[in-house]
Design an enzyme around this catalytic site. Structure first.
Site, short mmCIF file in Angstrom:
data_model
loop_
_atom_site.label_atom_id
_atom_site.label_comp_id
_atom_site.label_asym_id
_atom_site.label_seq_id
_atom_site.Cartn_x
_atom_site.Cartn_y
_atom_site.Cartn_z
N ARG A 170 48.35 39.50 41.08
CA ARG A 170 48.53 40.78 40.40
C ARG A 170 49.97 41.27 40.56
O ARG A 170 50.68 40.86 41.48
CB ARG A 170 47.56 41.83 40.96
CG ARG A 170 46.09 41.41 40.88
CD ARG A 170 45.21 42.43 41.59
NE ARG A 170 43.79 42.10 41.52
CZ ARG A 170 43.13 41.40 42.45
NH1 ARG A 170 43.78 40.97 43.53
NH2 ARG A 170 41.85 41.15 42.31
N LYS A 194 43.41 43.57 46.87
CA LYS A 194 42.69 44.84 46.92
C LYS A 194 42.00 44.99 48.27
O LYS A 194 41.44 44.05 48.82
CB LYS A 194 41.66 44.89 45.80
CG LYS A 194 42.29 44.97 44.41
CD LYS A 194 41.24 45.11 43.33
CE LYS A 194 41.88 45.27 41.96
NZ LYS A 194 40.86 45.40 40.88
N HIS A 265 48.98 41.03 33.31
CA HIS A 265 47.60 40.60 33.54
C HIS A 265 47.23 39.46 32.59
O HIS A 265 46.34 38.67 32.90
CB HIS A 265 46.64 41.78 33.36
CG HIS A 265 45.54 41.80 34.37
ND1 HIS A 265 45.78 42.00 35.72
CD2 HIS A 265 44.20 41.60 34.25
CE1 HIS A 265 44.62 41.95 36.37
NE2 HIS A 265 43.66 41.71 35.50
N ARG A 268 47.88 36.33 34.33
CA ARG A 268 46.79 36.07 35.29
C ARG A 268 45.60 35.44 34.55
O ARG A 268 45.02 34.48 35.03
CB ARG A 268 46.39 37.39 35.94
CG ARG A 268 45.27 37.32 36.96
CD ARG A 268 45.17 38.68 37.65
NE ARG A 268 43.94 38.89 38.38
CZ ARG A 268 43.73 38.53 39.64
NH1 ARG A 268 44.69 37.89 40.30
NH2 ARG A 268 42.59 38.80 40.26
N HIS A 291 38.98 37.33 43.66
CA HIS A 291 37.79 38.05 43.20
C HIS A 291 36.74 38.08 44.29
O HIS A 291 36.44 37.05 44.91
CB HIS A 291 37.19 37.37 41.96
CG HIS A 291 38.00 37.56 40.72
ND1 HIS A 291 37.92 36.73 39.62
CD2 HIS A 291 38.93 38.51 40.39
CE1 HIS A 291 38.74 37.15 38.68
NE2 HIS A 291 39.36 38.22 39.13
N TYR A 300 36.02 33.69 32.64
CA TYR A 300 36.99 32.71 32.13
C TYR A 300 36.30 31.46 31.60
O TYR A 300 36.87 30.74 30.79
CB TYR A 300 37.99 32.36 33.23
CG TYR A 300 38.82 33.55 33.63
CD1 TYR A 300 39.77 34.08 32.76
CD2 TYR A 300 38.61 34.19 34.84
CE1 TYR A 300 40.50 35.20 33.11
CE2 TYR A 300 39.34 35.31 35.19
CZ TYR A 300 40.29 35.81 34.32
OH TYR A 300 41.00 36.92 34.65
#
Length: 319
Positions: A170, A194, A265, A268, A291, A300
């Protein structure tokens, strides 16, 4: 689609009562200090919870103990009536469920009435991305522009583009990279995602070479007293700002034929899609992207399947 707005924007002029204001402040402290969420996420959650508390207050309630499930459903219904996007209503529903779970666990309520709160089913949208040929054209054009312009900024921009596409990290993770996070021998980056979760992400040869060139000949020309250990620097010598990175990506994609204007993004998304198209397994891609849920990564597979379907329909005589 109706543009989404913050829930109950008109309520911003109404102040929470003492009990609800204390609850909101306690919850924000919990999100920051215990869950260690980003400030952006904290603001979003706080806005959702304050909107819900204002709704309860307007119904004449003095505390959470007075609320029932239909009251929360009424609040969600107001969001939909006001034109909030389905995804936003779903997020607010999830935010309220988490808030009531916290309230129950901390003894602020006897039961979690929000456990039965359901949100509208989220529409599955395939993330926009670029194909491998467009990615190659983008990187080649950026490299050529850097060679023509000379100076450290072009070298930095190429390194940023190569790193984003190679690793799928990110923008916030890229901007947060420190020199100690680079392991050139193992060809991996240490990334803090995150919730400050740490992971190692591999970087391929072209990306690593672009990074090494930036560190060897470009970074020193921009470095100054504010640089610290930051890998990527702005033109004034401080750690690069995410807005600058977004401008770099938008500009690079803007001059690339056949590439939509996706932003960072989009790179990504491209990295994940191209990995799966190349035969990578879903778990590995999940780990590289950081994730927490495999379901997030599975989107995806739909992108790659959609591409196969389009190729079949365009090329097969009996499609």
């Amino acid at each position: 689609m109706v543009a989404d707005q913050h829930p109950d924007a008109g309520e911003a002029r109404v102040e929470l009562g003492e009990e609800f204001a204390r609850l909101s402040a306690d919850y924000v402290r919990h999100l920051r200090s215990e869950r260690r969420l980003s400030e952006h996420t904290v603001r979003a959650y706080a806005g959702d919870i304050q909107s819900m508390l204002l709704h309860l207050q307007q119904l004449g309630m003095a505390g959470l103990q007075d609320a029932e499930l239909p009251d929360l459903r009424g609040w969600l219904a107001r969001q939909q009536t006001a034109g909030s996007a389905r995804a936003s209503v779903q997020r607010r529903s999830a935010a309220v469920r988490v808030f009531w779970s916290w309230a129950e666990q901390t003894g602020r309520v006897d039961r979690n009435i929000a456990a039965g709160l359901k949100s509208p089913k989220k529409q599955r949208r395939l993330p926009a991305t670029i194909d491998q040929a467009a990615a190659d054209r983008m990187l080649a054009a950026a490299t050529a522009a850097a060679e023509e312009a000379g100076g450290p900024v072009g070298i930095r921009d190429v390194a940023i583009l190569e790193t984003l596409y190679a690793t799928g990290i990110r923008v916030s993770e890229l901007c947060g990279l420190d020199l100690a996070d680079l392991d050139t021998d193992r060809r991996v980056l240490r990334v803090f995602g995150k919730g400050s979760k740490e992971r190692s992400v591999p970087i391929g040869g072209p990306g690593l070479r672009a990074l090494q060139r930036w560190l060897a000949s470009g970074r020193a020309q921009l470095a100054g007293a504010k640089s610290g250990n930051a890998v990527f620097l702005g033109e004034r010598g401080g750690r690069i700002d995410p807005r600058v990175v977004r401008r770099i990506v938008h500009r690079a994609l803007g001059v690339t034929e056949g590439a939509p204007d996706l932003g960072p993004h989009g790179l990504r998304h491209a990295m994940a899609t191209h990995l799966l198209e190349g035969g990578a397994d879903l778990r590995s891609v999940q780990e590289m992207l950081g994730h927490s849920s495999l379901a997030t990564t599975q989107i995806y597979t739909h992108v790659t399947n959609e591409r196969l379907r389009r190729a079949f329909e365009q090329a097969h005589p009996r499609a």
